[in-house]
Design an enzyme around this catalytic site. Structure first.
Site, short mmCIF file in Angstrom:
data_model
loop_
_atom_site.label_atom_id
_atom_site.label_comp_id
_atom_site.label_asym_id
_atom_site.label_seq_id
_atom_site.Cartn_x
_atom_site.Cartn_y
_atom_site.Cartn_z
N LYS A 77 58.53 28.77 -1.02
CA LYS A 77 57.78 28.93 -2.27
C LYS A 77 58.66 28.65 -3.49
O LYS A 77 58.16 28.35 -4.56
CB LYS A 77 57.24 30.37 -2.38
CG LYS A 77 56.35 30.81 -1.23
CD LYS A 77 55.02 30.11 -1.24
CE LYS A 77 54.09 30.62 -0.14
NZ LYS A 77 52.90 29.77 0.01
N ASN A 98 46.57 22.07 2.44
CA ASN A 98 47.37 21.11 1.66
C ASN A 98 46.79 20.94 0.25
O ASN A 98 46.79 19.85 -0.29
CB ASN A 98 47.39 19.76 2.40
CG ASN A 98 48.30 18.75 1.74
OD1 ASN A 98 49.43 19.05 1.38
ND2 ASN A 98 47.80 17.52 1.57
N ASP A 128 53.44 24.78 3.68
CA ASP A 128 54.82 25.13 3.27
C ASP A 128 55.45 26.21 4.14
O ASP A 128 56.56 26.66 3.87
CB ASP A 128 54.88 25.51 1.79
CG ASP A 128 54.10 26.78 1.47
OD1 ASP A 128 53.62 27.46 2.39
OD2 ASP A 128 53.97 27.10 0.26
#
Length: 458
Positions: free
Chosen positions: A346, A64, A203
């Site tokens: 992304k 993170n 992500d």
């Protein structure tokens, strides 16, 4: 060592062997494939009666440290809304809470923050106080950027403000081992009976806890325990830059594109030669991390990452990748997992996919709609007018129906009305100075829409 590694590269199963002689002529031979197992073989073992026993040995770790700047957002990337107002962090908490409730277990979540994300992340964690997930954080290191010309640190002192603000960087996710160990959290979790961590990028919305891989790890015969699993998946033309697994001196190694000489980059990108790539979903033994840290035996290749700062200054960042430590662990294994376990966000092009009706959301997990005929995701390429999340959101009155879409390219000043349906290959290009508004309720199938709003069959 790095030169040697590039002189002799051995591809793993299903790929044959890829050998570069000192003269750099390449040839292929067959290689035994026990070091990479197909996921189906792992899943075929089934699950034990008590899944809870395995889950209680697990810790979920999310990387993170990244900011949302590439998508035009301030603060940690994990706080961007990706689906139904849920952020990456919300979805992660929902997934683990669902596991803990379903199996009556205590799987904790650990966030590796960077100095860029720590403060904002800690503020937001208060909202999860009443969720059934224990959340821990630790910070990765802070390294000084190096001036490319003088090879001296850019920062004049340890301060992070003023002129020094650009002088520091988090040194890649390979820093997880030292920072986790130094934080004291690793020892704390081992004392609680935890044995494995499942590490992934926050992500990557496909990186959920897989009970079959976990069972495979915890049920290893004594003395032959697998200390490290890397999930790999089949490479497509969209993944040509992804790191791959090679075999060198009997050990698995991660080879990243940054380590490949320019003369061989095209060969590295070849989908036919290197058929798999690293998803960065990793399962790692906690006691093994502790042992390697205490023996100072965590050896990872250093990646030299050149950057240009906003003011034009050329700097060097020295980084390591978490997967590069695979060679240090005993009985390391690659598992070739379904593509669904790699769903990174992304760009806003990725965001469009995960916000669409291609996926349904349940307990924090995104699954491909059974109504889609093909399990592969469409190829979506949104132009520069869509790069920033806020601008991207203003261009869609509602997210189009994409169940039958294969390819979408959008360029220029384009907006979409409500209930638009896209099928097959759709290309929409607004010329400079023109604007294209796709009317509400439109159905575009195999169409090219050009600057003067002519709609052509593709």
């Amino acid at each position: 060592m790095q030169k040697q590694l590039l002189l002799y590269l051995t591809l793993l199963p299903g790929q044959g062997t890829f050998t570069a002689s000192p003269s750099c002529s390449y040839h292929r031979t067959h290689q035994d494939g026990k070091k990479i197992q197909p996921y189906d073989k792992i899943a075929a073992r089934g699950l034990p009666d008590s899944v809870a026993d395995s889950l209680n040995k697990l810790v979920v770790v999310k990387l993170n440290g990244g900011l949302g700047t590439s998508m035009g957002c301030k603060g940690p990337k994990s706080l961007i809304s990706v689906r139904n107002e849920n952020t990456f962090l919300d979805l992660t908490v929902q997934q683990i809470e669902h596991l803990n409730k379903t199996y009556n277990t205590d799987v904790p979540l650990v966030l590796m923050n960077s100095f860029n994300t720590d403060e904002d992340t800690k503020k937001i964690l208060q909202k999860y106080t009443h969720h059934r997930v224990k959340i821990h954080t630790f910070n990765q290191s802070r390294y000084p950027r190096i001036h490319k010309e003088s090879l001296l640190p850019v920062a004049a002192n340890l301060s992070m403000t003023g002129q020094n603000a650009d002088g520091w960087y988090p040194p890649g996710h390979g820093d997880i081992y030292a920072s986790f160990y130094n934080s004291g959290l690793l020892d704390q979790l081992i004392a609680q009976g935890k044995e494995y961590i499942f590490v992934s990028n926050i992500d990557n919305l496909g990186a959920t806890v897989d009970l079959h891989i976990l069972h495979h790890l915890v049920s290893q015969p004594n003395g032959k325990g697998c200390e490290f699993v890397m999930e790999v998946t089949d490479k497509t033309r969209a993944d040509v830059k992804g790191g791959t697994l090679i075999q060198y001196e009997g050990k698995l190694r991660l080879l990243e594109i940054a380590q490949v000489p320019k003369a061989h980059v095209d060969e590295f990108k070849s989908v036919s030669k290197f058929k798999i790539f690293n998803t960065n979903n990793l399962w790692i033994s906690l006691p093994a991390i502790k042992r390697l840290q205490e023996q100072n035996a965590m050896d990872m290749e250093i990646i030299v990452n050149p950057k240009t700062l906003d003011g034009g200054l050329n700097v060097i960042q020295l980084e390591t990748a978490v997967g590069a430590a695979i060679k240090c662990f005993d009985n390391a294994l690659g598992i070739n997992v379904p593509r669904s376990r790699f769903l990174p966000v992304k760009t806003t092009s990725d965001l469009l996919l995960v916000m669409s009706n291609l996926y349904s959301l349940e307990a924090g997990c995104l699954t491909m709609s059974p109504k889609r005929e093909f399990p592969t995701t469409p190829h979506v390429k949104l132009g520069s007018s869509f790069t920033k999340v806020q601008e991207y959101l203003t261009r869609f009155e509602s997210i189009p129906d994409m169940l039958e879409l294969d390819h979408l390219t959008v360029s220029g000043d384009v907006t979409f009305g409500k209930n638009v349906s896209l099928k097959g290959t759709v290309i929409i290009i607004a010329n400079h100075g023109d604007r294209i508004d796709i009317p509400a309720g439109s159905m575009l199938e195999n169409k090219i829409v050009s600057g003067n709003l002519r709609i052509l069959d593709h």
